[in-house]
Design a protein around this motif. Structure first.
Motif, PDB file in Angstrom:
ATOM      1  N   ALA A 209       0.832  -1.208   0.000  1.00 38.31           N
ATOM      2  CA  ALA A 209       0.000   0.000   0.000  1.00 38.31           C
ATOM      3  C   ALA A 209       0.865   1.256   0.000  1.00 38.31           C
ATOM      4  O   ALA A 209       0.564   2.232  -0.706  1.00 38.31           O
ATOM      5  N   TRP A 210       1.955   1.233   0.766  1.00 38.51           N
ATOM      6  CA  TRP A 210       2.790   2.428   0.847  1.00 38.51           C
ATOM      7  C   TRP A 210       3.571   2.668  -0.447  1.00 38.51           C
ATOM      8  O   TRP A 210       3.709   3.800  -0.898  1.00 38.51           O
ATOM      9  N   LEU A 211       4.067   1.606  -1.053  1.00 35.76           N
ATOM     10  CA  LEU A 211       4.760   1.765  -2.333  1.00 35.76           C
ATOM     11  C   LEU A 211       3.826   2.339  -3.387  1.00 35.76           C
ATOM     12  O   LEU A 211       4.235   3.129  -4.247  1.00 35.76           O
ATOM     13  N   ARG A 212       2.562   1.952  -3.298  1.00 40.06           N
ATOM     14  CA  ARG A 212       1.582   2.434  -4.267  1.00 40.06           C
ATOM     15  C   ARG A 212       1.160   3.872  -3.986  1.00 40.06           C
ATOM     16  O   ARG A 212       1.008   4.666  -4.920  1.00 40.06           O
ATOM     17  N   GLY A 213       1.007   4.220  -2.710  1.00 38.77           N
ATOM     18  CA  GLY A 213       0.411   5.513  -2.401  1.00 38.77           C
ATOM     19  C   GLY A 213       1.267   6.502  -1.645  1.00 38.77           C
ATOM     20  O   GLY A 213       0.896   7.675  -1.537  1.00 38.77           O
ATOM     21  N   VAL A 252      13.080   0.445  -5.786  1.00 36.99           N
ATOM     22  CA  VAL A 252      13.861   0.832  -6.966  1.00 36.99           C
ATOM     23  C   VAL A 252      13.051   0.618  -8.240  1.00 36.99           C
ATOM     24  O   VAL A 252      13.133   1.417  -9.180  1.00 36.99           O
ATOM     25  N   ARG A 253      12.269  -0.441  -8.275  1.00 37.82           N
ATOM     26  CA  ARG A 253      11.431  -0.672  -9.468  1.00 37.82           C
ATOM     27  C   ARG A 253      10.419   0.456  -9.657  1.00 37.82           C
ATOM     28  O   ARG A 253      10.060   0.789 -10.785  1.00 37.82           O
ATOM     29  N   LYS A 254       9.949   1.039  -8.566  1.00 35.46           N
ATOM     30  CA  LYS A 254       9.038   2.180  -8.662  1.00 35.46           C
ATOM     31  C   LYS A 254       9.767   3.414  -9.179  1.00 35.46           C
ATOM     32  O   LYS A 254       9.214   4.192  -9.965  1.00 35.46           O
ATOM     33  N   GLY A 255      11.004   3.604  -8.717  1.00 33.07           N
ATOM     34  CA  GLY A 255      11.820   4.712  -9.187  1.00 33.07           C
ATOM     35  C   GLY A 255      11.393   6.057  -8.622  1.00 33.07           C
ATOM     36  O   GLY A 255      10.413   6.181  -7.886  1.00 33.07           O
ATOM     37  N   GLY A 256      12.169   7.096  -8.962  1.00 34.16           N
ATOM     38  CA  GLY A 256      11.848   8.454  -8.554  1.00 34.16           C
ATOM     39  C   GLY A 256      12.609   8.892  -7.319  1.00 34.16           C
ATOM     40  O   GLY A 256      13.313   8.117  -6.659  1.00 34.16           O
ATOM     41  N   PHE A 262      14.022   6.800   0.244  1.00 38.31           N
ATOM     42  CA  PHE A 262      13.667   5.651   1.070  1.00 38.31           C
ATOM     43  C   PHE A 262      14.818   4.656   1.131  1.00 38.31           C
ATOM     44  O   PHE A 262      15.177   4.159   2.219  1.00 38.31           O
ATOM     45  N   VAL A 263      15.424   4.365   0.001  1.00 36.19           N
ATOM     46  CA  VAL A 263      16.541   3.424  -0.043  1.00 36.19           C
ATOM     47  C   VAL A 263      17.727   3.972   0.762  1.00 36.19           C
ATOM     48  O   VAL A 263      18.447   3.222   1.426  1.00 36.19           O
ATOM     49  N   ARG A 264      17.893   5.281   0.721  1.00 39.34           N
ATOM     50  CA  ARG A 264      18.967   5.898   1.501  1.00 39.34           C
ATOM     51  C   ARG A 264      18.758   5.644   2.998  1.00 39.34           C
ATOM     52  O   ARG A 264      19.720   5.427   3.739  1.00 39.34           O
ATOM     53  N   GLN A 265      17.515   5.645   3.459  1.00 40.49           N
ATOM     54  CA  GLN A 265      17.247   5.350   4.865  1.00 40.49           C
ATOM     55  C   GLN A 265      17.613   3.911   5.211  1.00 40.49           C
ATOM     56  O   GLN A 265      18.096   3.631   6.313  1.00 40.49           O
ATOM     57  N   LEU A 266      17.392   2.990   4.279  1.00 34.56           N
ATOM     58  CA  LEU A 266      17.793   1.607   4.518  1.00 34.56           C
ATOM     59  C   LEU A 266      19.314   1.483   4.542  1.00 34.56           C
ATOM     60  O   LEU A 266      19.864   0.635   5.266  1.00 34.56           O
ATOM     61  N   ALA A 267      20.004   2.330   3.772  1.00 41.10           N
ATOM     62  CA  ALA A 267      21.464   2.348   3.835  1.00 41.10           C
ATOM     63  C   ALA A 267      21.944   2.867   5.185  1.00 41.10           C
ATOM     64  O   ALA A 267      22.920   2.357   5.751  1.00 41.10           O
ATOM     65  N   TRP A 268      21.255   3.885   5.723  1.00 41.96           N
ATOM     66  CA  TRP A 268      21.584   4.370   7.072  1.00 41.96           C
ATOM     67  C   TRP A 268      21.436   3.250   8.092  1.00 41.96           C
ATOM     68  O   TRP A 268      22.240   3.115   9.016  1.00 41.96           O
ATOM     69  N   ARG A 269      20.401   2.447   7.936  1.00 44.39           N
ATOM     70  CA  ARG A 269      20.171   1.325   8.851  1.00 44.39           C
ATOM     71  C   ARG A 269      21.367   0.360   8.811  1.00 44.39           C
ATOM     72  O   ARG A 269      21.864  -0.071   9.859  1.00 44.39           O
TER      73      ARG A 269
END
Length: 460
Positions: A209-213, A252-256, A262-269
């Motif tokens: 749901a979050w990836l979509r909206g 990443v498949r969603k892009g933008g 968001f991916v940067r936050q996972l890198a921080w983790r």
């Protein structure tokens, strides 16, 4: 028929689970096992909110296994001893588990390996289950870990990423291995009334749901307190009901720009995990000391300030809103975490460990690496000791909650105030000030707190 044990820890899912896949590939039957580790309880990590969320996760994991012809085996006690008992009961020749890199996890793994080897059973540890890039995978030339995020992130993005695994269709479990009853959230006391539901099914529904909206707005909106446009996936990542690898690949498949943020936050983790793996003492000690003489509960004045902060009664509405959200939901918006940590350590000049311990007592996503190292980052004792990182709660509230939506939501005493005045109720004229009831005046002037901090750090 050969049997393997899969020891679940903080990886409570069936999708993208390398230890489970390896066990199924190498044995005719598998025992899915979770042990309520007595050492975790003794260390104080068994907070009510996390126990409640864990109960949801275990019930959901058991349901998923039963749909596939299996079941979850639950035991309580010393982890190594309980695993050894299950191995003896089912005749397993291998135990598969996900790698973890905290000091506790290392001790647990070493002891488990020693106990199993004495009975001729192999322990197989799988990396890359709870992280995108495992600690130690990338290191600078001169150290065993990165202390600066930017070069770490550059290397992190260049690492090959495995393809997420599908959930198994069948999980055959041998007969005769006993299990304790699964825990039930409703039987626990002290749980925050607004605590979210746990479990892999809930996690995957929420992620989709979050990836979509929500993903598209994340880059611009993740600091918007009132808009609440963060993913709220941190509890699921903490308990492993979601795979971080799958999260990255789906984003990443969603892009933008939202996906990149968001991916940067996972890198921080992952960054915090590799720091703590290399410097486990940073869970309790300053990564880089500033020779602080922190205020502690040893004095009555400090005790009063700490209690006001914990209770959401500091007189600074956005601070109080965030602390009340924490108590009600067992979760706090990330901008709120930064603001409350800055206020405690920089404005009140209270030891960061007091704040970190309080957060761990309530946060459902209470993760030692993220929690402790973010507190140190804010206190100026972590990998980045920038002295001017002091967040003014009034200016921050006006920037990130301009209409007072978040503040009024959590501080109902101020519900009748308009956007600007809700952030500085002490400036209201007499009759209007009386209308906010017993909401307190600020416990400290910001200028006084700043002066105390600078004086303590030798920069007055």
């Amino acid at each position: 028929m050969t049997v393997s044990v899969v020891l679940f820890t903080s990886d409570l899912r069936l999708h993208d689970h390398p230890p489970l896949r390896a066990a199924l590939d190498g044995a005719g039957e598998v025992v899915p096992l979770f042990v309520r580790d007595r050492a975790v309880d003794a260390a104080g990590f068994a907070a009510p909110n996390r126990l409640a969320f864990l109960a949801d996760c275990l019930v959901d994991l058991d349901a998923g296994l039963r749909e596939r012809g299996g079941r979850l085996v639950l035991r309580s006690g010393d982890l190594a001893d309980e695993v050894a008992k299950v191995v003896s009961e089912c005749g397993a020749d291998a135990v598969h588990m996900a790698a973890d890199h905290s000091a506790h996890a290392r001790r647990r793994e070493d002891r488990l390996r020693s106990v199993l080897e004495s009975s001729g059973c192999r322990l197989v540890v799988h990396d890359g289950v709870g992280t995108v890039v495992a600690p130690g995978t990338v290191t600078p030339a001169s150290s065993d870990h990165f202390a600066v995020f930017t070069p770490y992130h550059r290397h992190w993005t260049q690492q090959p990423m495995r393809t997420p695994l599908a959930a198994p269709r069948k999980v055959p479990v041998p007969e005769g291995v006993g299990s304790e009853p699964l825990p039930v959230r409703e039987h626990l006391h002290g749980v925050s009334p607004g605590l979210a539901a746990g479990g892999e099914w809930q996690a995957r529904e929420q992620l989709t749901a979050w990836l979509r909206g929500g993903l598209a707005e994340y880059e611009e909106g993740h600091d918007d307190l009132g808009g609440d446009r963060t993913s709220r996936l941190s509890p699921h990542l903490h308990f492993g009901t979601l795979s971080p690898v799958e999260c990255v690949q789906r984003a990443v498949r969603k892009g933008g720009a939202g996906a990149e943020a968001f991916v940067r936050q996972l890198a921080w983790r992952d960054f915090h995990r590799q720091v703590l793996a290399a410097r486990p003492a940073a869970a309790r000690e300053n990564y880089r000391t500033q020779h602080d003489r922190w205020r502690t509960p040893a004095t009555a004045a400090a005790r009063a300030d700490i209690e006001a902060w914990k209770e959401g009664r500091t007189g600074y509405p956005v601070i109080d809103a965030a602390m009340r959200q924490l108590r009600h939901e067992g979760w706090m918006h990330n901008r709120g975490r930064l603001l409350t940590a800055s206020f405690l350590t920089k404005t009140l000049y209270v030891d960061w460990r007091i704040g970190a311990e309080h957060f761990l007592s309530l946060l459902v996503d209470g993760d030692v690496a993220n929690n402790q190292l973010n507190w140190q980052w804010m206190a100026g004792t972590g990998t980045d000791t920038r002295p001017n990182r002091i967040l003014n709660p009034v200016t921050q509230a006006k920037r990130y909650d301009p209409d007072g939506v978040y503040t009024r939501r959590w501080v109902p005493e101020l519900a009748g105030l308009d956007g600007p005045s809700v952030h500085e109720p002490w400036k209201l004229p007499g009759l209007e000030r009386a209308a906010v009831g017993d909401y307190p005046d600020p416990i400290v002037e910001l200028a006084d707190g700043l002066e105390r901090f600078k004086r303590a750090r030798g920069r007055a």
